[in-house]
Design a protein around this motif. Structure first.
Motif, PDB file in Angstrom:
ATOM      1  N   ASN A  42       8.282  18.076 -25.378  1.00  0.00           N
ATOM      2  CA  ASN A  42       7.104  18.544 -24.660  1.00  0.00           C
ATOM      3  C   ASN A  42       6.212  19.395 -25.564  1.00  0.00           C
ATOM      4  N   THR A  58       3.856   6.319 -20.717  1.00  0.00           N
ATOM      5  CA  THR A  58       3.595   7.742 -20.450  1.00  0.00           C
ATOM      6  C   THR A  58       2.185   7.964 -19.911  1.00  0.00           C
ATOM      7  N   TRP A  98       6.221  15.579 -15.122  1.00  0.00           N
ATOM      8  CA  TRP A  98       5.909  14.467 -16.030  1.00  0.00           C
ATOM      9  C   TRP A  98       6.700  14.530 -17.327  1.00  0.00           C
ATOM     10  N   PHE A  99       6.785  15.701 -17.949  1.00  0.00           N
ATOM     11  CA  PHE A  99       7.459  15.718 -19.237  1.00  0.00           C
ATOM     12  C   PHE A  99       8.970  15.533 -19.085  1.00  0.00           C
ATOM     13  N   GLN A 100       9.554  16.045 -17.974  1.00  0.00           N
ATOM     14  CA  GLN A 100      10.982  15.860 -17.779  1.00  0.00           C
ATOM     15  C   GLN A 100      11.328  14.421 -17.405  1.00  0.00           C
ATOM     16  N   TYR A 113       0.617  19.787 -18.034  1.00  0.00           N
ATOM     17  CA  TYR A 113       0.854  18.395 -17.635  1.00  0.00           C
ATOM     18  C   TYR A 113       1.192  18.315 -16.139  1.00  0.00           C
ATOM     19  N   ASN A 143      14.527  18.290 -23.959  1.00  0.00           N
ATOM     20  CA  ASN A 143      13.242  17.773 -23.488  1.00  0.00           C
ATOM     21  C   ASN A 143      12.096  18.741 -23.729  1.00  0.00           C
ATOM     22  N   TYR A 144      12.383  20.050 -23.769  1.00  0.00           N
ATOM     23  CA  TYR A 144      11.285  20.999 -23.973  1.00  0.00           C
ATOM     24  C   TYR A 144      10.719  20.906 -25.386  1.00  0.00           C
ATOM     25  N   HIS A 176       0.751  21.506 -23.263  1.00  0.00           N
ATOM     26  CA  HIS A 176       1.992  20.983 -22.688  1.00  0.00           C
ATOM     27  C   HIS A 176       2.398  21.711 -21.419  1.00  0.00           C
ATOM     28  N   LEU A 195       7.811  11.713 -20.131  1.00  0.00           N
ATOM     29  CA  LEU A 195       7.587  11.911 -21.561  1.00  0.00           C
ATOM     30  C   LEU A 195       8.892  11.929 -22.352  1.00  0.00           C
ATOM     31  N   TYR A 196       9.836  12.745 -21.915  1.00  0.00           N
ATOM     32  CA  TYR A 196      11.071  12.902 -22.683  1.00  0.00           C
ATOM     33  C   TYR A 196      11.913  11.628 -22.730  1.00  0.00           C
ATOM     34  N   SER A 207       4.509  17.388 -28.358  1.00  0.00           N
ATOM     35  CA  SER A 207       3.386  16.566 -27.906  1.00  0.00           C
ATOM     36  C   SER A 207       2.081  17.347 -27.874  1.00  0.00           C
TER      37      SER A 207
END
Length: 436
Positions: A211, A428, A402-404, A398, A207-208, A395, A407-408, A214
Motif C-alpha cells: 500500500n 486493481t 481496496w488495498f487489503q 483509497y 499488505n501495508y 495510500h 491491491l495487495y 503504491s
C-alpha cells in the motif's frame, strides 16, 4: 505511525495491529469511569484528549500535567488511549454513549469527515499559522481545516550508509532511476565482500508495505494532493510503468521467497544486522532500530526517494498520520481550554521541547532547526518538507478495503509470477472504481 497488517495469502482476513516501534497492547491508559469526561466542576475545566497512539501516552500525560501547572490547576487534561487498531471504533463508542472527548486524534480524511459536524474550524488557532504549507490538507473537508497535524512521517528506500560506503556508492550521486538501478547492481556484485544476503528485504508478506509503495506512483497521478486522491473516482495507473520497473528490480535482488518476508524479518533481523542494504520503510522504524542497536539510526540510516513520476523526478512520500480535532459540542469553557491546550502544546517553549525531545516527532511546523530533530533521516525529511520536495500520502485515501482486498493480493500475484502487470493494473483499477 503506519498501521501494520500482517497477511500472506489470506488478505481478506487481515488482523490489524501496531508496529513494534509504534506501541503494543490494546486499550491502554483509559481513566476510571467518569474521570475522563470533559466538563466543568468546582471551577476546574476538564479536557479529555482521545489518543490513538499508545506509544506516546506517557509523553502526552506529562504535557497534560505541565499545562495544568501553567493554569494553576484550573484546567485538567486527561488522556484516554485506545490503540491496536481499535481507536476508530473506540472513538465512535464514545460519541454513541454521549461521552464525547474534547480533543480527538483522527486518522485522515475519512475519519475527519465522519466527525466534521462536531469539529471547529482550526484556522482560528495560533498553531495553524505556524504549519508547513500543505500539511493542513489531510484534515480539511470542503475547504475548511478541521484538524491540526499531530506530526509528520515519511517513507522511501531506507538504506544502510555504511554498506553503501563500503561498496563505493555515494548516495548523493543517485539523482535518477538509472543511478539507483546502477547502485543496486553494484551492491549485488559485491554481496560476498559486503557480507549481505541480498540487496533488498522488501516485505512482500505485508499488505501495508504494498500500500505504501503504491503511493510513490499514485501521488503524481493525483497531483501530490491528499484531497484530490480522496475525491478520485478512478485510478488509471498513469505512472504504473515506473512502479513495474521498481518492482521488477527489487524482486530480482530481494530476499526470497519475497512473499514470506515480513516486517520482523526485514527490519529486525536483516536490515539492522547489516544483512541487506535497503528496505522500503519509513521513519517509524527508528524506535525499533534504537531498541536493537542505539547507534544504527544516527550512524548508518539513510533515506532515498523513489522516482515515481519519471526517471528523474524523485520524491519522499510524507504527511501526517493523525490530525487533532477540537469538539465544538461541549461547554464553551471546555472548548476554549481545548484550543488553548493545543496552542500551548505546539507553540510554547515547553511544548516545542517535548515535540522534538521526548515525543521524538518530526514537527509539522516551521521554525525548528533541523539539527534539533533526533536523527539524521528525520532531519532530512523535515528539510524536504520545508522545501516542498515530498509527495502525498495518497495510500491513506483509497476506497475502504481496496488495498487489503484488491491491491495487495493482485500485487502478490505479480510478485509470484502468477499474472501479468497488465492484469494487475486492469484488476486493481476496475475494483478501485467499483469500491469508490
Amino acid at each position: 505511525m503506519e498501521k501494520r497488517y500482517s497477511t500472506l495469502l489470506t488478505p481478506l482476513f487481515a488482523v490489524p495491529f501496531l508496529l513494534s516501534g509504534c506501541g503494543t497492547g490494546g486499550t491502554t491508559s483509559t481513566p476510571a469511569s467518569g474521570d475522563s469526561e470533559s466538563g466543568v466542576s468546582d471551577g476546574v475545566v476538564t479536557v479529555d484528549f482521545f489518543n490513538q497512539k499508545p506509544e506516546i501516552t506517557a509523553q502526552l500525560e506529562e504535557l497534560a500535567d505541565m499545562y495544568s501547572e501553567e493554569t494553576d490547576g484550573n484546567t485538567r487534561v486527561t488522556i484516554t488511549t485506545v490503540g491496536s487498531g481499535e481507536g476508530s471504533a473506540g472513538l465512535q463508542a464514545r460519541f454513541s454513549s454521549g461521552d464525547e472527548p474534547a480533543l480527538m486524534m483522527l486518522g485522515g480524511l475519512p475519519e475527519v469527515e465522519r466527525y466534521s459536524d462536531s469539529l471547529i474550524d482550526v484556522s482560528e488557532l495560533e498553531v495553524t499559522d505556524t504549519l508547513i504549507d500543505g500539511t493542513l490538507e489531510g484534515g480539511t473537508i470542503d475547504g475548511v481545516p478541521l484538524g491540526i497535524p499531530l506530526n509528520l512521517e515519511g517513507f522511501g528506500w531506507m538504506y544502510n550508509r555504511e554498506i553503501f560506503e563500503e561498496a563505493g556508492i555515494d548516495p548523493d550521486s543517485i539523482q535518477s532511476y538509472d543511478d539507483f538501478a546502477e547502485a543496486v547492481e553494484t551492491l549485488d556484485s559485491q554481496k560476498e565482500e559486503l557480507g549481505i544476503d541480498e540487496v533488498f528485504a522488501f516485505s512482500g508478506g505485508e499488505n501495508y508495505i504494498a500500500n505504501q509503495f503504491s503511493a510513490n506512483f499514485t501521488s503524481p497521478e493525483f497531483n501530490e494532493s491528499i484531497i484530490e486522491s480522496y475525491e478520485a473516482t478512478e485510478l488509471n495507473w498513469e505512472y504504473g510503468d515506473q512502479m513495474k520497473k521498481y518492482t521488477d528490480l527489487f524482486n530480482q535482488y530481494n530476499v526470497q521467497p519475497i512473499l514470506t518476508v515480513d516486517y520482523s524479518r526485514s527490519v529486525e533481523e536483516l536490515f539492522v544486522n547489516d544483512k541487506v542494504a535497503m528496505v522500503h520503510q519509513g521513519i517509524w522504524i527508528v524506535p525499533t532500530l534504537n531498541d536493537i542497536d542505539p547507534s544504527f539510526a544516527k550512524e548508518k540510516l539513510g533515506l532515498l526517494p523513489v522516482y515515481g513520476e519519471s526517471d528523474t523526478e524523485g520524491k519522499i512520500i510524507a504527511g501526517a498520520p493523525f490530525y487533532i480535532g477540537v469538539n465544538k459540542n461541549l461547554d464553551d469553557a471546555v472548548v476554549e481550554e481545548a484550543k488553548n491546550f493545543l496552542d500551548w502544546m505546539y507553540t510554547s517553549e515547553e511544548g516545542k521541547e517535548m515535540i522534538t525531545g521526548d515525543l521524538d516527532f518530526v514537527p509539522a511546523q516551521k521554525g525548528y532547526e533541523p539539527e534539533d530533530i533526533s536523527d539524521p533521516v528525520s532531519q532530512e525529511l523535515y528539510r524536504a518538507l520545508l522545501a516542498g520536495e515530498t509527495g502525498a500520502m495518497t495510500h491513506k485515501q483509497y476506497p475502504d478495503g481496496w488495498f487489503q482486498q484488491v491491491l495487495y493480493p493482485e500485487y502478490q500475484k505479480y510478485l509470484n509470477g502468477d499474472q501479468t502487470w497488465e492484469d494487475f493494473e486492469t484488476n486493481t483499477a476496475e475494483a478501485f472504481k467499483e469500491m469508490r
